[in-house]
Each structure stands twice: as C-alpha cells, then as structure tokens.
Design a protein around this motif. Sequence first.
Motif, PDB file in Angstrom:
ATOM      1  N   GLN A   1       0.851  -1.180   0.000  1.00 30.39           N
ATOM      2  CA  GLN A   1       0.000   0.000   0.000  1.00 30.39           C
ATOM      3  C   GLN A   1       0.894   1.240   0.000  1.00 30.39           C
ATOM      4  OE1 GLN A   1      -2.826   0.514   3.342  1.00 30.39           O
ATOM      5  NE2 GLN A   1      -4.316   0.887   1.707  1.00 30.39           N
ATOM      6  N   HIS A   2       0.614   2.158  -0.901  1.00 27.29           N
ATOM      7  CA  HIS A   2       1.394   3.403  -0.958  1.00 27.29           C
ATOM      8  C   HIS A   2       0.849   4.358   0.103  1.00 27.29           C
ATOM      9  CE1 HIS A   2       3.375   3.002  -5.127  1.00 27.29           C
ATOM     10  NE2 HIS A   2       2.829   1.833  -4.836  1.00 27.29           N
ATOM     11  N   THR A   3       1.694   4.799   1.020  1.00 32.07           N
ATOM     12  CA  THR A   3       1.222   5.651   2.116  1.00 32.07           C
ATOM     13  C   THR A   3       1.760   7.081   2.050  1.00 32.07           C
ATOM     14  OG1 THR A   3       3.017   4.902   3.552  1.00 32.07           O
ATOM     15  CG2 THR A   3       0.949   3.675   3.670  1.00 32.07           C
ATOM     16  N   SER A   4       2.682   7.357   1.146  1.00 35.63           N
ATOM     17  CA  SER A   4       3.108   8.751   0.977  1.00 35.63           C
ATOM     18  C   SER A   4       3.448   8.977  -0.479  1.00 35.63           C
ATOM     19  CB  SER A   4       4.330   9.083   1.849  1.00 35.63           C
ATOM     20  OG  SER A   4       5.531   8.694   1.203  1.00 35.63           O
ATOM     21  N   SER A   5       3.500  10.236  -0.856  1.00 32.36           N
ATOM     22  CA  SER A   5       3.782  10.592  -2.240  1.00 32.36           C
ATOM     23  C   SER A   5       4.417  11.970  -2.284  1.00 32.36           C
ATOM     24  CB  SER A   5       2.470  10.609  -3.040  1.00 32.36           C
ATOM     25  OG  SER A   5       2.724  10.944  -4.392  1.00 32.36           O
ATOM     26  N   ALA A   6       5.431  12.117  -3.109  1.00 33.76           N
ATOM     27  CA  ALA A   6       6.039  13.438  -3.276  1.00 33.76           C
ATOM     28  C   ALA A   6       6.766  13.488  -4.601  1.00 33.76           C
ATOM     29  CB  ALA A   6       7.021  13.739  -2.140  1.00 33.76           C
ATOM     30  N   VAL A   7       6.912  14.693  -5.122  1.00 33.10           N
ATOM     31  CA  VAL A   7       7.670  14.898  -6.355  1.00 33.10           C
ATOM     32  C   VAL A   7       8.462  16.196  -6.223  1.00 33.10           C
ATOM     33  CG1 VAL A   7       5.718  16.038  -7.508  1.00 33.10           C
ATOM     34  CG2 VAL A   7       7.553  15.030  -8.880  1.00 33.10           C
ATOM     35  N   PHE A   8       9.682  16.168  -6.692  1.00 30.69           N
ATOM     36  CA  PHE A   8      10.561  17.331  -6.624  1.00 30.69           C
ATOM     37  C   PHE A   8      11.378  17.422  -7.914  1.00 30.69           C
ATOM     38  CE2 PHE A   8      10.026  15.554  -2.391  1.00 30.69           C
ATOM     39  CZ  PHE A   8       9.641  16.649  -1.633  1.00 30.69           C
ATOM     40  N   ALA A   9      11.702  18.644  -8.295  1.00 28.30           N
ATOM     41  CA  ALA A   9      12.611  18.863  -9.421  1.00 28.30           C
ATOM     42  C   ALA A   9      14.010  19.083  -8.853  1.00 28.30           C
ATOM     43  CB  ALA A   9      12.176  20.078 -10.222  1.00 28.30           C
ATOM     44  N   CYS A  10      14.944  18.266  -9.286  1.00 23.65           N
ATOM     45  CA  CYS A  10      16.312  18.336  -8.769  1.00 23.65           C
ATOM     46  C   CYS A  10      17.171  19.079  -9.781  1.00 23.65           C
ATOM     47  CB  CYS A  10      16.861  16.938  -8.537  1.00 23.65           C
ATOM     48  SG  CYS A  10      15.826  15.969  -7.429  1.00 23.65           S
ATOM     49  N   PRO A  11      17.703  20.237  -9.401  1.00 25.00           N
ATOM     50  CA  PRO A  11      18.489  21.024 -10.355  1.00 25.00           C
ATOM     51  C   PRO A  11      19.768  20.285 -10.741  1.00 25.00           C
ATOM     52  CG  PRO A  11      18.731  21.902  -8.139  1.00 25.00           C
ATOM     53  CD  PRO A  11      17.685  20.829  -8.064  1.00 25.00           C
ATOM     54  N   PRO A  12      20.470  20.778 -11.756  1.00 26.42           N
ATOM     55  CA  PRO A  12      21.737  20.144 -12.124  1.00 26.42           C
ATOM     56  C   PRO A  12      22.755  20.296 -11.006  1.00 26.42           C
ATOM     57  CG  PRO A  12      21.458  22.221 -13.282  1.00 26.42           C
ATOM     58  CD  PRO A  12      20.158  21.937 -12.601  1.00 26.42           C
ATOM     59  N   GLY A  13      23.899  19.695 -11.185  1.00 22.32           N
ATOM     60  CA  GLY A  13      24.938  19.767 -10.171  1.00 22.32           C
ATOM     61  C   GLY A  13      25.540  21.156 -10.065  1.00 22.32           C
ATOM     62  N   VAL A  14      26.186  21.431  -8.929  1.00 21.73           N
ATOM     63  CA  VAL A  14      26.907  22.693  -8.808  1.00 21.73           C
ATOM     64  C   VAL A  14      28.257  22.504  -9.485  1.00 21.73           C
ATOM     65  CG1 VAL A  14      25.727  23.413  -6.720  1.00 21.73           C
ATOM     66  CG2 VAL A  14      27.846  22.119  -6.531  1.00 21.73           C
TER      67      VAL A  14
END
Lengths: 382, 424
Positions: free
Chosen positions: B398-411
């Motif tokens: 059962q899926h109990t959490s959800s999130a999405v993020f945009a990860c910028p390129p490396g420094v």
Amino acid sequence: MSKPARKRLSVVGLTGLTALTLAACGGGDPSSAGSDGAADAIAVAATDDACDVASSDLEAGVHQFTVTNTGSKVTEFYVYADGDRVMGEVENIAPGVARELRVELPAGDYETACKPGMVGDGIRTALTVTGEAATLDQDATLAQAGTDYQRYVQSQTGALVEQTTAFVDAVKAGDIAGAKALFPVARTYWERIEPVAESFGDLDPVIDGREGDQAEGEDFTGFHRIEKALWETGDVSDMGPYADQLLTDVQEIATRSNDVQLSPLQLANGAKGLLDEIATGKITGEEDRYSHTDLWDFAANLEGSEAAVQALRPYLEEADPELVGEIDDRFAATEAELEQHRAGDGWQSYDQLTDDQLRGLSDSITALTESVSQVASVVAGK
Amino acid sequence: MSSDGLSRRRFFGLAGAGTAGVLAAGAAGGVIGRATAEEPATAAVAATDAVPFSGAHQAGIVTPAQDRLHFVAFDVITDDRAELVEMLQAWTAAARRMTAGQDAGEVGAVDGGQYDVPDDTGEALGLPASGLTLTVGFGPTLFSTADGVDRFGLAARRPEPLTELPGFPGDAIDPAISGGDLCVQACANDPQVAVHAVRNLVRLGAGVVSVRWSQLGFGRTSSTSSAQATPRNLFGFKDGTDNLKAEAPKALDQFVWVADGDPGADWLAGGSYVVTRRIRMRIEPWDTSTLAEQEATIGRTKKAGAPLGQRGEFDPVDFTTQVDGEFAVPQTSHVFLAHPTNSGTAILRRGYSFVDGSDGLGRLDAGLFFIAYQRDPGTGFVQVQKNLRMDAMNEYIQHTSSAVFACPPGVTGDDDWWGRALFS
C-alpha cells in the motif's frame, strides 16, 4: 483575573540599560536617586482611551512618572526606546490607583504608552530627551547587565509573592473559579525568572514539581498539586496545607532570588534556557497538564528570555549588532505567532491548539533559539 | 493469483518452450535493451571514500546506490526570498564540506571556543566520508502554494511536469508525510553519516524551513551501477536488476536527465525529477504465501532473480515464453507490468527498505521507500504506475506517501550553489 501574561518584555520598575549612567555617577539605588538628579514627578493621566503625559521634552537623567488610572480597565505604562525596547514599565495599575515608575533616560527619542486592558500596542506619545548621552566601555557595559537583570528579578519576585498570596487565599477560601483564574497569573512571574528560581535545587521541585517526578517517599506538592485538585476534582478542601506551604516556599525563593546576581554568561544561558523550557515543556503541553494553561507559561518564558537578552543588549549592540537584529526579528516573529492565540486577557487553552498551530509555535521557537544560543559566545568575549 | 499451481521445477523444465510472440517488444523496450548494455562497469570505489560533490549532474542519482538513506522534506516557513537564497547557499557550503568528510561548519564540532555553540553536531567525528551524497529538490509548492500564492516570484518558472502526482487505485496517502517545498536525499554507507548530514542541514535551516517529514532507509533496494550486486528488498526478492544504470549514458539522457528544450530547461537542464513513495509492505500475508505465489507475483525466481522461464538473473526477460499454454511471466506479475517493454518507458529506481517499528497490532511497519528519478514524472513514474493497476503485488503493498521534486543540475564551481540558476 487581573494580570495577563503580556506580549512585551516586562522590566518593572527597572531603569534598564540606562542604569548604566547611574553606575557612572557613582552607583546608587534608583529608589533613592534624588541626589542623582531625579526630576520632578511627571504626571500621566490614564483612562480607557487616553494617555496624557504632562511633559514631552525632558533632560537626560532619572525621571519619575506618576501614572493615575481613572479609566475602568486595568492598565500598564511603558517607556519605549527605538524598536519598542522597554526602558521602563509599570504594570497592573487598577482603576482608581496611582503607581510610580522611575526610569533613567539618556538623550534620545522615546515613546510612552498606556495599555488599557493590558493588550495591544497601547496609546503612544512621543517623548524627546535631550542632553549628553553617557557612554561606558564594553567591560563596564557587560558588568552592568547583571545588575540590571537583578532589578528585573526583584520586580518579578515582588509580583510573584503578591499573586501567589492571592491564589493561595482563593484556594483556602474554596473559591474554585477565583483560584483557577489566578493560577496562570501567579505562574507568569514564576516562569519569567525560572532559571534563577531553578538554581535553588531544594525549592524548585516542591514549588513546581510535576506529578510523578518525586523521589520515593516524597509528597507531590506545589503549584501542580493544587492545579490537579482544581481541575481534576474541583475539590480543594484538603489543599490548605499545600497552599500554605506553597506560599512559604515562594516567599523563601523570592527572598533568595533577590540576592542573585548573574554573570553575563549565566544571563545568556538563562535566556536560552527559558526558550528550551518552552520547547520541551510548553509546546508539548506537559507543564500544565490539568489546566492546559501552557500558553501563559509560554508567554512568560518568552518574556523572561527577552528580559535577559535586553540586559545584555548595550554590550551586544556594540559587539554584534547583526545578531541583535536577528534576535529582535525572531522575538517579534515568535510573539506574532503567539499573539494569534490570545483569548481575552489571557491565552487559548493548550488543548484547543491544532497540530499546525503547535508547529508554527515550535518553528518560531526553534529559529529564535538558534539565534539566542549565539549570545553566550559573544559575551564570553570573543 | 492464477499461478498457484506452478512450480519452479516446471519453469526450469519448460523454459523457452513457448514463443507465441503475442507480445512483441515495444519500441521503448528495444531502446532500453540496447542502451543498458552499451558500456562496461566503472571501477568500484571503497565504501568509505568521498563522492565528488560538484559535476554536471547532482551526485546521489546515478552514483552507485549507497546502503543507507535519510530522506527529508521541508516546508519553507519564510516568505522572504533573500532568506531562502541565503539558506540554500549555506546548505551548499555545508554539503560541500560534509560530502568531503569534513564538519558542517568552518570551525567544526570541537575546535571553537568553550562558549561557542559548535557549528557541527559532532556525531560524525572520526567517521570517513562514507560515500555521502546530498541531493536537493524543489517541490511544486515552492513555486506556488496549494492556495496559488507565489511567495518567491517563482510561479512562472515552474516547469509544467512539476505538478502533484495524480491519485492511483489503492493509494492510502497520508498528507502529513507527503509533499514538501524542498527535499534533501542523504545517502551514505554509514547511517550515522547520513543522519548527521540531515541534522546539520536542518539546524542551518532554522527559521527558514521546517521539517515536514523524513524517512530513514536501511538497505538499498536497487542497483544503479552494473558494478553492484543486486540487493534484495523486504519481500526477499532481488530488486532493480533491469534498472537504468550509470553505465548506460544514452538511456540516462533519454529517460533521466532533463535536456535543453524540455520545460524549465533554463534552470533544470542536467537535472531530473525525483518521485518518492512510501510503500508499506503487508509483510505477514506475504510471509505466509507460497514460494510459487511469491514468484508469480513478482515474475522472477526468488533464488536467482531470473525472469520466470529463464535461468540467470540477467537473462533477458522474455514475455513470449509460455509454460503449459500460459505465459511464464504472468501478465499480472509486477515484472510484466512494470518492465519497460510493457510500460513503454523507464525510470531510475533508487529505493530503500525501511522498518518504522511496529504498527500497534504487532505487525511490522515496514516496506520500501521508493525513490525514482526521471526526465518527466508524467512519462516516467506516472506512466509506469498507471500500468500497475492489475499488478498482483498490489495485494501485498500500500502506498502511504507521495512526493515529487525537481532536482536542479549539479553545482559546478566553489561559488555555485543549489538553485542558483532558478533564483537568478
């Protein structure tokens, strides 16, 4: 209920930072400071919608304000420097009563304020002080902090004894409603100076111990014992001995506290310690588990912490003005967060707060603590 | 499901017998099949070594998956853009030091004055860098709040794919452990190093961010490099055999990295999107199911991890193989439905097993904290997950959490910082 915990730092009868100049003039107790040049009494006529200060231009020096409350609400009177820094304050001025405030004011621009009902920003009037500003070197400034804070403690212990007496009287008279109303009021003065009071390891547990914290064979006594009777059973018929003992202990701790003079480092740690008290005892609702008056204690801890920082302020402003700015901002942010939960003359019950609201309070305390924790390093003379 | 009667012996005996060819490999599967085999494995490094912090891409994505995870999501509690920027700069500086095995602050845990508050918390003193990577991401609510408020003047810069994930059948999402304005994924080969990193970043964020939720993971459940052995997840099965891997740069370019011309490429090119899902496993029902049921549910053998109908873990998955007139890899198995051949896409999985104690009924509160990186969540995780509606595994998860993020390129340099291109 006559005495709400308030938003702003309380420096009752304290000459604040400006007691510095007293020291420069050879010291002396401001209560007998006539020879130091205390000006004539300045009359303040306070009503429910006016705050008439007899003079708006003063010479630098010690001044005495006589505040007469002819309104219908309990009021307070403040003298603020820039940024609402409290230079002096007299609180709890009942209708029909006159109270005095002695405060030393160096040259600068100030505001006076009456606060009918003891809430809000108050009725403000500009006050200009002219003359020479006294200056002290950093060591003397730092040394003065302990003396200033000692005056703050003395002002609080006086009110603590006064309000605890009223609370105890109500308990012994079987006045449940009256005692419930006075409980958080009396505790306000305790919580403001808790680090000092806690330094007396024999008295703190019997005054402020929580149920279950006692060693084997020890009785559960003090504020929280009576709190439990008031809120759990509503029967205080057997609380007489506990009430008497509480007052005796509070009187004893008041006497002892008055002689305590904290070092700058102790002040810095005390300011942080009070915030830790909030984070560990008040945010969690553990302190006042029967009455849920935790936000009163929260406000008092916050005011006490700010008072300790204020005592160090003249030094900090020289040594690390950036930190002072950050601390000011974060005290203001925490106060604004807390202010959302004001209810009448006091505060919302802890059990009415949502998780989101508690998190808002917690976040603001976390940030403030990070800033205040830096004070120790600055006063340690880096 | 219908596979109760199958046994592993019969699989071996009949492997490769059926080639009805009903399921021609899709175009995506073909590309992935070629791409994932194109380069040899990179040299393995010691578990204690430091992973370079700077680079075209953030570390912690195709970096060979470390053993331990501390993932944390934050709410930004200030409306002051300058404060947020200042914190991101401070975070970057601290991350640069900690990933090199140094203290979080310039002074360090024990080298300051007696009355200073230490600028590092100290629990990583004496520990090596341990492969620590810190990977930052920006959630949809950073760009505009759920109420549509543009707190930081970023609303116009939100790439269209960065949007809350849709609901899926069977979800039991708890909002309190979902979403977030920012995230940091801390991975290391020593759990104390990962926790130390998060703890110190949280401190630096006081007054600016507040931890919304966090998740510890104790064992990787994917390989992100062909140099790594495939680990087992808490179902006891090898996981991540056919994952996208560091040695397949063309596949990574196609499926993981945001490219020039993609939405938000002006600040996100070279970055990626991360999707996280806390997937609770129904451990006790799983543990009492037969081996055949388990294998049919997954679509692989438990021992070798071979696709059903094959022998070796890395034998190609052949969905056309039939056993007794039925497909060797059942059409309701997880591998069948999730495989690039049938989902038409690929994602880079980087999940971790977790056990968050017990649930009060004596059952393990355990599962897989799913992490996946992709070039676009819509054609990545969402597309895969939509295909899993009939997944036999759903009975056990059962899926109990959800999130999405945009990860910028490396420094890229010593003065660069997380999110510079976004906030410029």
